[in-house]
Design a protein around this motif. Structure first.
Motif, mmCIF file in Angstrom:
data_model
loop_
_atom_site.group_PDB
_atom_site.id
_atom_site.type_symbol
_atom_site.label_atom_id
_atom_site.label_comp_id
_atom_site.label_asym_id
_atom_site.label_seq_id
_atom_site.Cartn_x
_atom_site.Cartn_y
_atom_site.Cartn_z
ATOM 1 N N GLN A 1 -2.450 5.798 2.637
ATOM 2 C CA GLN A 1 -2.736 5.425 4.028
ATOM 3 C C GLN A 1 -1.900 6.286 4.980
ATOM 4 O OE1 GLN A 1 -1.475 1.509 5.372
ATOM 5 N NE2 GLN A 1 -3.239 1.379 6.744
ATOM 6 N N GLU B 1 0.800 -1.213 0.000
ATOM 7 C CA GLU B 1 0.000 0.000 0.000
ATOM 8 C C GLU B 1 0.841 1.275 0.000
ATOM 9 O OE1 GLU B 1 -4.246 1.050 1.992
ATOM 10 O OE2 GLU B 1 -3.005 -0.512 2.801
ATOM 11 N N CYS C 1 -5.924 -0.511 14.680
ATOM 12 C CA CYS C 1 -4.999 0.348 13.932
ATOM 13 C C CYS C 1 -4.016 1.078 14.849
ATOM 14 C CB CYS C 1 -5.787 1.352 13.102
ATOM 15 S SG CYS C 1 -6.792 0.542 11.854
ATOM 16 N N GLU D 1 -8.394 3.239 6.649
ATOM 17 C CA GLU D 1 -7.628 2.568 7.711
ATOM 18 C C GLU D 1 -6.362 3.324 8.089
ATOM 19 O OE1 GLU D 1 -6.637 -1.563 7.109
ATOM 20 O OE2 GLU D 1 -8.116 -2.063 8.644
ATOM 21 N N PRO D 2 -6.506 4.500 8.692
ATOM 22 C CA PRO D 2 -5.294 5.177 9.147
ATOM 23 C C PRO D 2 -4.645 4.379 10.281
ATOM 24 C CG PRO D 2 -7.250 6.311 9.951
ATOM 25 C CD PRO D 2 -7.732 5.242 9.029
ATOM 26 N N HIS E 1 -8.876 8.121 3.921
ATOM 27 C CA HIS E 1 -8.508 6.704 3.843
ATOM 28 C C HIS E 1 -9.225 5.924 4.951
ATOM 29 C CE1 HIS E 1 -6.052 3.069 4.029
ATOM 30 N NE2 HIS E 1 -5.646 3.355 2.805
ATOM 31 N N ARG F 1 1.747 4.663 1.439
ATOM 32 C CA ARG F 1 1.579 5.223 2.786
ATOM 33 C C ARG F 1 2.330 6.532 2.900
ATOM 34 N NH1 ARG F 1 3.162 -0.125 4.490
ATOM 35 N NH2 ARG F 1 1.298 -1.294 5.036
#
Ligand SMILES: [Zn+2]
Length: 377
Positions: free
Chosen positions: A198, A140, A264, A228-229, A226, A142
């Motif tokens: 992310q 991903e 998370c 899913e931080p 986003h 980031r």
């Protein structure tokens, strides 16, 4: 300190440990090869006895015998260096290369000074990248939002330097400037992050709490684009001499004010004398990397305790070359073997919160002072 160089020649003695650190996949999912790890540790002990007169004296005093260790595999025989010794004397192994002197903050005592040469620093970075591949996935896009100074301002302060390495997240932004936490700028940057990137907040617990209190004071609630931080906390869970940051409260506020899910939040463990990061999975379990041996020791005679028993944590880390990585820490905790809900079966580290220590280790506290604009002593 500058960030690690980008191109390097593979050293002639690049071995199985380097391969595991830099290249191997899913290393936490396989049970550690204890025979191989013993080999790395014995080699490391011999290397430090040969290159460090101080460590050689420690080993001689313990009547350490490398051959016997190889035969018995009894890791309690490895001579330990107490983390306090790094405050008093130079504990270094000659690697004939340039070293950086990495320091703890020493807000309430002398600073620990740990000499790291390039390969030792590279292996530390290797341990971060390895853990990130394992626990955060690889693919991903980031971006790191660091509630700490950039590497240049971090200087030799190990904790600040270690979290400044978020540059590895496709570039990072830093929100402690001239010793001051720029809370409004941090929030503005977080809400502006595009949906396909992310966000990864890397912060001492104290500064994250400061952000939350600042938001509460203004009645602000924001959402990330986003879904899913991530939040990575690092350092001590203290705000000042008396007040602790409560993790459950931090996670509750993170969900309420920023919409961050409980899985998370990841806390990581490191100290200036340890050349490996211990990372958490999404189930808040600190998994011991396969090259590292950790056990808890009884305080009275430093003998290893049984699984799950609380004691002083001892680390046998074969990765540093420029100082012996066999550290008796001042931290209390336990090690046990467990089947975690994330699918990894192996050794996990549980820490007793570092609140009542004889001496505040200082790093988290130093970082919390950035929030108040107090400069280092
Ligand atoms: Zn897990």
């Amino acid at each position: 300190m500058s960030v690690i160089t980008t191109t390097r020649v593979r050293p002639a003695d690049y071995g199985t440990l380097d391969h595991l650190l830099y290249t191997a996949q899913n290393v936490y999912r396989e049970p550690p090869d204890e025979h191989e790890r013993l080999g790395w540790l014995v080699d490391a002990v011999e290397h430090h006895i040969a290159g460090s007169p101080l460590y050689a004296r420690l080993a001689a005093a313990r009547q350490f015998d490398a051959m016997r260790l190889r035969e018995t595999g009894d890791l309690s025989q490895v001579p330990l260096v107490s983390s306090g010794l790094f405050k008093r004397v130079a504990v270094a192994t000659d690697t004939s290369g340039q070293v950086r002197l990495c320091t703890s903050s020493g807000t309430m005592g002398a600073k620990s000074v740990v000499a790291r040469d390039d390969r030792t620093l590279e292996r530390f970075v290797g341990s971060i990248l390895n853990g990130m591949r394992q626990f955060f996935g690889e693919s991903e896009l980031r971006k790191g939002f660091v509630f700490g100074p950039d590497p240049e301002e971090a200087g030799d302060l190990w904790f600040a330097y270690a979290i400044s390495l978020a540059e590895m997240f496709n570039g990072g932004e830093h929100f402690v400037v001239d010793g001051e936490f720029r809370v409004a700028e941090a929030l503005e940057a977080l809400v502006s992050a595009p949906a396909d990137v992310q966000p990864v907040i890397i912060t001492p617990p104290s500064l994250l709490m400061e952000l939350f209190e600042w938001m509460q004071g203004r009645g602000e609630i924001v959402a990330f684009a986003h879904p899913e931080p991530l939040v990575i906390t690092a350092g001590g869970w203290k705000r000042d001499a008396t007040e602790a940051v409560d993790r459950a409260e931090l996670e509750r506020l993170g969900g309420e004010l920023l919409g961050i899910g409980p899985g998370c939040f990841r806390d990581l463990y490191n100290m200036v004398e340890l050349n490996t990061l211990v990372l958490e999975c999404a189930h808040a379990t600190k998994h011991v990397p396969p090259w590292l041996h950790v056990d808890a020791r009884r305080t009275s005679d430093l003998q290893p305790l049984e699984s799950g028993e609380m004691g002083l944590l001892a680390f046998l880390d074969p990765t540093p070359l420029s100082y012996p990585g066999f550290i008796l820490s001042e931290d209390l905790g336990s090690v046990s073997r467990r089947c975690c809900a994330c699918g990894i079966t192996g050794e996990v580290l549980s820490l007793e919160r570092r609140l009542k220590g004889i001496e505040e280790r200082g790093c988290g506290l130093k970082m919390s002072r950035y929030g108040q604009g107090v400069t280092d002593q």
